[in-house]
Design a protein around this motif. Structure first.
Motif, PDB file in Angstrom:
ATOM      1  N   LEU A   1       0.817  -1.213   0.000  1.00 16.98           N
ATOM      2  CA  LEU A   1       0.000   0.000   0.000  1.00 16.98           C
ATOM      3  C   LEU A   1       0.847   1.257   0.000  1.00 16.98           C
ATOM      4  O   LEU A   1       0.566   2.202  -0.746  1.00 16.98           O
ATOM      5  CB  LEU A   1      -0.896   0.037   1.237  1.00 16.98           C
ATOM      6  N   TYR A   2       1.866   1.313   0.858  1.00 21.40           N
ATOM      7  CA  TYR A   2       2.703   2.523   0.904  1.00 21.40           C
ATOM      8  C   TYR A   2       3.320   2.763  -0.469  1.00 21.40           C
ATOM      9  O   TYR A   2       3.437   3.898  -0.927  1.00 21.40           O
ATOM     10  CB  TYR A   2       3.862   2.397   1.903  1.00 21.40           C
TER      11      TYR A   2
ATOM     12  N   ARG B   1       9.729   3.832   6.168  1.00 22.95           N
ATOM     13  CA  ARG B   1       8.647   3.213   6.928  1.00 22.95           C
ATOM     14  C   ARG B   1       8.730   1.692   6.827  1.00 22.95           C
ATOM     15  O   ARG B   1       8.565   0.972   7.804  1.00 22.95           O
ATOM     16  CB  ARG B   1       7.325   3.707   6.342  1.00 22.95           C
TER      17      ARG B   1
ATOM     18  N   LEU C   1      -9.911   1.951   7.925  1.00 27.51           N
ATOM     19  CA  LEU C   1      -8.783   1.340   7.230  1.00 27.51           C
ATOM     20  C   LEU C   1      -7.475   2.037   7.608  1.00 27.51           C
ATOM     21  O   LEU C   1      -6.437   1.385   7.723  1.00 27.51           O
ATOM     22  CB  LEU C   1      -9.004   1.377   5.719  1.00 27.51           C
TER      23      LEU C   1
ATOM     24  N   ARG D   1      -6.731   3.191  10.451  1.00 25.42           N
ATOM     25  CA  ARG D   1      -6.344   2.583  11.723  1.00 25.42           C
ATOM     26  C   ARG D   1      -5.699   1.223  11.487  1.00 25.42           C
ATOM     27  O   ARG D   1      -4.670   0.902  12.062  1.00 25.42           O
ATOM     28  CB  ARG D   1      -7.590   2.445  12.595  1.00 25.42           C
ATOM     29  N   ASP D   2      -6.294   0.428  10.593  1.00 19.19           N
ATOM     30  CA  ASP D   2      -5.766  -0.908  10.329  1.00 19.19           C
ATOM     31  C   ASP D   2      -4.439  -0.864   9.588  1.00 19.19           C
ATOM     32  O   ASP D   2      -3.584  -1.705   9.800  1.00 19.19           O
ATOM     33  CB  ASP D   2      -6.775  -1.723   9.495  1.00 19.19           C
ATOM     34  N   VAL D   3      -4.276   0.102   8.686  1.00 18.29           N
ATOM     35  CA  VAL D   3      -3.074   0.148   7.854  1.00 18.29           C
ATOM     36  C   VAL D   3      -1.938   0.923   8.512  1.00 18.29           C
ATOM     37  O   VAL D   3      -0.796   0.486   8.496  1.00 18.29           O
ATOM     38  CB  VAL D   3      -3.400   0.779   6.476  1.00 18.29           C
ATOM     39  N   TYR D   4      -2.252   2.098   9.084  1.00 20.37           N
ATOM     40  CA  TYR D   4      -1.189   3.002   9.557  1.00 20.37           C
ATOM     41  C   TYR D   4      -1.010   3.053  11.057  1.00 20.37           C
ATOM     42  O   TYR D   4      -0.043   3.635  11.535  1.00 20.37           O
ATOM     43  CB  TYR D   4      -1.445   4.415   9.033  1.00 20.37           C
TER      44      TYR D   4
ATOM     45  N   GLU E   1      -6.547  -3.087   1.375  1.00 22.28           N
ATOM     46  CA  GLU E   1      -6.850  -2.442   2.656  1.00 22.28           C
ATOM     47  C   GLU E   1      -7.743  -3.340   3.518  1.00 22.28           C
ATOM     48  O   GLU E   1      -7.551  -3.460   4.728  1.00 22.28           O
ATOM     49  CB  GLU E   1      -7.549  -1.087   2.431  1.00 22.28           C
TER      50      GLU E   1
ATOM     51  N   ILE F   1      -5.951  -6.331   5.117  1.00 20.85           N
ATOM     52  CA  ILE F   1      -5.310  -5.976   6.378  1.00 20.85           C
ATOM     53  C   ILE F   1      -6.338  -5.948   7.508  1.00 20.85           C
ATOM     54  O   ILE F   1      -6.086  -6.445   8.609  1.00 20.85           O
ATOM     55  CB  ILE F   1      -4.594  -4.616   6.246  1.00 20.85           C
TER      56      ILE F   1
ATOM     57  N   ASN G   1      -6.405  -8.312  10.822  1.00 18.94           N
ATOM     58  CA  ASN G   1      -6.427  -7.716  12.164  1.00 18.94           C
ATOM     59  C   ASN G   1      -7.464  -8.375  13.041  1.00 18.94           C
ATOM     60  O   ASN G   1      -7.229  -8.664  14.215  1.00 18.94           O
ATOM     61  CB  ASN G   1      -6.740  -6.221  12.078  1.00 18.94           C
TER      62      ASN G   1
ATOM     63  N   TYR H   1     -14.878  -2.863  18.062  1.00 17.30           N
ATOM     64  CA  TYR H   1     -14.370  -2.424  16.764  1.00 17.30           C
ATOM     65  C   TYR H   1     -14.778  -3.393  15.653  1.00 17.30           C
ATOM     66  O   TYR H   1     -15.176  -2.982  14.564  1.00 17.30           O
ATOM     67  CB  TYR H   1     -12.844  -2.268  16.797  1.00 17.30           C
TER      68      TYR H   1
END
Lengths: 337, 99, 259
Positions: free
Chosen positions: A103-104, A176, B42, B44-47, C41, C44, C48, C143
Motif C-alpha cells: 500500500l505505501y 517506513r 482502514l 487505523r488498520d493500515v497506519y 486495505e 489488512i 487484524n 471495533y
C-alpha cells in the motif's frame, strides 16, 4: 531485487540509445535537475523531472509494490497450518505488514501520475513484473523460516540504500518499510534456530531441505551481473539505484555464510569458500537461464501466483462496486473519482 | 486509461496521524476507501496497527490544495536575505549554545 | 503421530473452552482470507480481526489449561492442536466455510455483537484472570462489530448483486445463531459461581442490536426454525473435521517437535 525491473528493461522494448529531440528549455531544466541530484536534493511529486526518470521510477516502485502483494501468497499458503498459535500470529502479522508495504508503495507510485487500478491492470495482464523469488513454492513449514531469513534478508539489503533514493515519496515509503521489516528477518531466523537447536531430527532435515531449495533463487534476487545490466548506470546517475547488483549480492553472501554457521545448516554450493585476498567469499556459478525462465513466466508458480491475484481482484469486483454505489447514494457531494 | 475505469475506482485519501497527545498530525501516506467512515477504519488498520490512543485524520486527496513549486521562488526566496531570522546568525557566548 | 490430549471436563473449564474455541475457529476461518480479499486495505482489516480473535483464544486456552488450583496441565498449543474433534466446544456458526464477502461480514457482525455483550458481562467475573482478558477483548469486539456492521450496510444498500448476496448470507447464517443462546448445566454452574452469565441472557440485547442493524439495512431476519446446531456440545457439522485436519497436521506429523 526490485531493481530487477530496470535490468529486465534492457531485454524489453528498446529504450536504450534513443534520445528524443529536446528544446533548449528542456535541456536547461534537465541540467538543473541533474545539479539537484548531485547536490543530494530530494525530488518531490510536483517538481519537474525528466520523462525517463518518471517512467523508470514508476516502473520500479509499482513493481516493488506488486512484489509485496504477490509475496503474501507463498507465506499465506501456511497460515492455516502454522504449528503453534504464536507462530500463526507472527506469520499473519508478517503478511499483514507486507500488504501494508504494498500500500505505501502504490501510494508513492500514484504521486507520479498513475492510479492503483492502472497499475493492477498492468500486473494482471502480465505487462508489469514482480520479484521472481515469489514464483517458487513453499513446500514445508521450514520454508517460512527460510523465506524470513534469506528472502527478507536479501530484501533488506536492497531496501536500505533505497531509503536514500532521490525521489522523496519512495524514500519515505522505504524508511517506513525498513522500520517495520526489522522483525521479519529476525523471526524467520529464530524459527529456524529453534528447530535446529531444540527440534527433532525430522525438523532439522526439513530445515536443511528448505535451505537447499531457496539459496540459489535468493542469490538471483539481486538481479543479473553488473556487466549485463546496462540500465543500472542511468539509475545510479539519478540516485534511484545506489549500489550495484554484484556488490549487494556479495554483501548478502558474506553476511549469510556466518548466519548459516550459527544455524548449523550447510549452503548448497560446493564452491562457496572464503577468499583471503578479496576478503570475501567466492561462490559457484548462478544459473541465469533459470532466472530468465522464471522472469519470463516459466517458473514453478508463476501461473498460480498471478491467477490467485486476478481471482481475488475479479471476485472482489462486486464488493468494490457495492461500496462505491452505497457511498454515492449517501454522500452526493463526495466526488467518487 | 478510459474514464469508466476512473469511476469504478475507490477514491484516494491522504492519512494524517497524531501518535501522541501534544504532537502534530503527521502525513503517513494514502489509501483507497469508498467513503469517509471506511477511510478512518482502514487508516487505523493500515497506519496505526502498532499504536494506541492516537488521532487519525483522513482527507480526500483531491481536496488538498498545494503551493506550486514553480512559484517556490516567490513564496520562499524573500526569506533568504533576512538572515537575522535564523538563530545561527547570532554569535552567542558558549554557555548559551543550546538555545 | 502425536497422541490427543483431554481437557478438564468440569463445568468451569467447559464454559471457558466454549468461548476460547469460538474465538479460535472464527480466527482460523478469517485467516483464510489472507491474500484473497477484495482490496488490499480490507485484507489488512480482516487479518487484524483474525489476530485479535486468535489472541483472545490464546489467553483463554492458557487459562483453561490450568488446573482449578492454577497449576499448568495443558498449554495453549496442546489444547488448540491436539484435541479430538468431539472435544472442541465452538458454536457451529463459526466453523462454516468462509463463503463470499457478504457471508463473512454478516457472520462477523453476528459473532462480534455476541462477544461484545459476553465480554462486557465477563469483565465482572469472579475469576480475576477472565475479567482481565474480557476488559481488553471487549474493545476489540466493539471495533469488529462496528467495521462488520458498516460493511453489512454498504452491501445491503449497494448494488442489486451485493443486496442479493447479503440476503442469501443472512438466510444461511441466521438459524445457526439460535445455538448462541441455549443454556445448559454448564451455564447454570458458571452463573452460580460468578464465573460468567448464562449465554441465554444475552439473547434479548443481541436481538435488539441485530434488529437495529437489519432495520437500517432494510433486511428482515429470517423466521426462527426448529433447526439447532450443537457445536457447543462437541457434536459439529461436517466442516470442522476438515479444518482440524489442516490445522493439526504439523503437530500430529512431528511427534516431539519444538517450534
Amino acid at each position: 531485487m526490485y531493481t530487477q525491473a530496470m535490468d529486465t528493461l534492457a531485454r524489453e522494448a528498446g529504450d536504450a540509445g534513443l534520445k528524443p529531440v529536446r528544446s533548449a528549455e528542456d535541456m536547461r531544466l534537465e541540467e538543473r535537475f541533474d545539479a539537484r541530484i548531485d547536490a543530494g536534493d530530494f525530488i518531490e511529486a510536483k517538481d519537474w523531472m525528466p520523462a525517463h526518470y518518471r517512467k523508470t521510477l514508476l516502473r520500479q516502485i509499482s513493481q516493488h509494490a506488486h512484489s509485496e502483494i504477490v509475496g503474501m501468497l507463498p507465506e499465506g499458503n501456511w497460515v492455516t497450518r502454522a504449528p503453534t498459535l504464536k507462530r500463526k500470529l507472527i506469520l499473519l502479522a508478517k503478511i499483514q505488514d507486507e500488504a501494508g508495504h504494498g500500500l505505501y508503495l502504490y501510494s508513492a507510485a500514484e504521486t507520479l501520475g498513475t492510479s492503483r487500478d492502472q497499475m493492477l491492470a498492468a500486473l494482471h495482464t502480465g505487462k508489469a513484473k514482480y520479484s521472481s523469488i515469489f514464483n517458487y513454492p513453499t513446500l514445508t513449514w521450514a520454508d517460512m523460516g527460510t523465506v524470513g531469513w534469506l528472502v527478507d534478508g536479501a530484501a533488506i539489503m536492497n531496501q536500505v540504500p533505497i531509503c536514500r533514493c532521490s525521489y522523496a515519496p519512495y524514500a519515505r515509503a522505504m524508511i517506513r518499510i525498513c522500520r517495520e521489516e526489522s522483525f521479519h528477518q529476525r523471526q524467520g531466523f529464530e524459527a529456524l534456530l529453534t528447530m535446529m537447536q531444540q527440534g527433532t531430527e525430522a525438523q532439522r532435515a526439513m530445515v536443511q531441505d528448505a535451505v537447499n531449495r531457496w539459496w540459489w533463487p535468493c542469490l538471483m534476487m539481486f538481479g543479473p551481473p553488473d556487466a549485463e545490466s546496462p540500465n543500472s548506470a542511468q539509475s545510479m546517475r539519478w540516485g534511484i539505484k545506489r549500489v550495484s547488483n554484484d556488490d549487494l549480492r556479495q554483501k548478502f553472501i558474506d553476511a549469510t555464510v556466518e548466519q548459516a554457521k550459527l544455524l548449523g545448516v550447510s549452503l548448497p554450493d560446493p564452491e562457496l569458500k572464503w577468499n583471503e585476498e578479496r576478503q570475501q567469499h567466492d561462490h559457484g556459478p548462478i544459473d541465469w537461464a533459470e532466472f530468465w525462465a522464471v522472469v519470463g513466466g516459466d517458473g514453478p508458480c508463476n501461473q498460480e501466483r498471478l491467477g490467485a491475484r486476478i481471482k481475488a481482484w475479479d471476485d472482489g469486483a462486486w464488493v468494490r462496486e457495492a461500496a462505491l454505489a452505497h457511498a454515492r447514494k449517501h454522500t452526493p457531494q463526495q466526488q467518487a473519482a | 486509461m478510459s474514464n469508466t475505469e476512473a469511476s469504478t475506482e475507490w477514491p484516494l485519501w491522504e492519512v494524517f496521524v497524531r501518535s501522541k497527545a501534544g504532537l502534530d498530525h503527521k502525513h503517513c501516506g494514502s489509501l483507497h476507501a469508498a467513503d469517509a467512515k471506511l477511510a478512518i477504519q482502514l487508516a487505523r488498520d493500515v497506519y496505526a496497527r502498532r499504536q494506541e490512543g492516537i488521532s487519525i485524520w483522513v482527507v480526500p486527496s483531491n481536496q488538498i490544495v498545494a503551493s506550486d513549486p514553480v512559484d517556490k521562488s516567490n513564496y520562499f526566496d524573500p526569506m533568504e536575505d533576512k538572515v537575522y531570522r535564523h538563530p545561527t546568525f547570532y554569535a552567542l557566548p558558549d554557555a548559551l549554545n543550546h538555545m | 503421530m502425536t497422541a490427543s490430549v483431554h481437557p478438564r471436563q468440569d463445568a468451569s473449564a467447559q464454559y471457558l473452552l466454549r468461548l476460547a474455541d469460538t474465538c479460535l475457529i472464527l480466527g482460523q476461518r478469517l485467516s483464510e482470507w489472507c491474500g484473497h480479499a477484495p482490496i488490499i486495505e480490507e485484507d489488512i482489516a480482516l487479518s487484524n480481526t483474525a489476530l485479535d480473535l486468535i489472541g483472545q483464544a490464546r489467553a483463554l486456552l492458557t487459562h483453561a489449561g490450568r488446573s482449578e488450583a492454577g497449576s499448568p496441565l495443558l498449554d495453549e498449543d496442546q489444547l488448540a492442536f491436539l484435541r479430538e474433534e468431539r472435544e472442541y466446544r465452538n458454536v457451529t456458526l463459526v466453523e462454516l466455510p468462509r463463503g463470499d464477502f457478504a457471508f463473512t461480514v454478516l457472520r462477523n457482525v453476528m459473532v462480534a455483537s455476541f462477544l461484545k455483550l459476553l465480554w462486557q458481562r465477563l469483565a465482572s467475573s469472579s475469576d480475576a484472570e477472565l475479567a482481565a482478558i474480557a476488559g481488553k477483548a471487549v474493545k476489540e469486539a466493539r471495533y469488529h462489530q462496528q467495521h462488520a456492521g458498516d460493511w453489512v450496510l454498504r452491501l445491503a444498500g449497494g448494488t442489486d448483486e451485493s443486496r442479493r448476496r447479503t440476503e442469501a448470507g443472512l438466510a444461511q447464517l441466521w438459524r445457526y445463531t439460535a445455538e448462541l443462546f441455549e443454556a445448559d448445566a454448564i451455564d447454570d454452574a458458571a452463573a452460580a459461581s460468578g464465573l460468567g452469565p448464562r449465554w441465554s441472557e444475552l439473547r434479548e440485547p443481541w436481538l435488539a442490536e441485530m434488529n437495529q442493524l437489519l432495520a437500517e439495512a432494510q433486511l428482515s431476519a429470517p423466521q426462527d426454525s426448529a433447526f439447532r446446531s450443537t457445536g457447543k456440545r462437541g457434536v459439529h457439522s461436517e466442516h470442522l473435521g476438515h479444518m482440524l485436519t489442516e490445522m493439526q497436521y504439523l503437530q500430529r506429523a512431528f511427534p516431539g517437535g519444538v517450534w
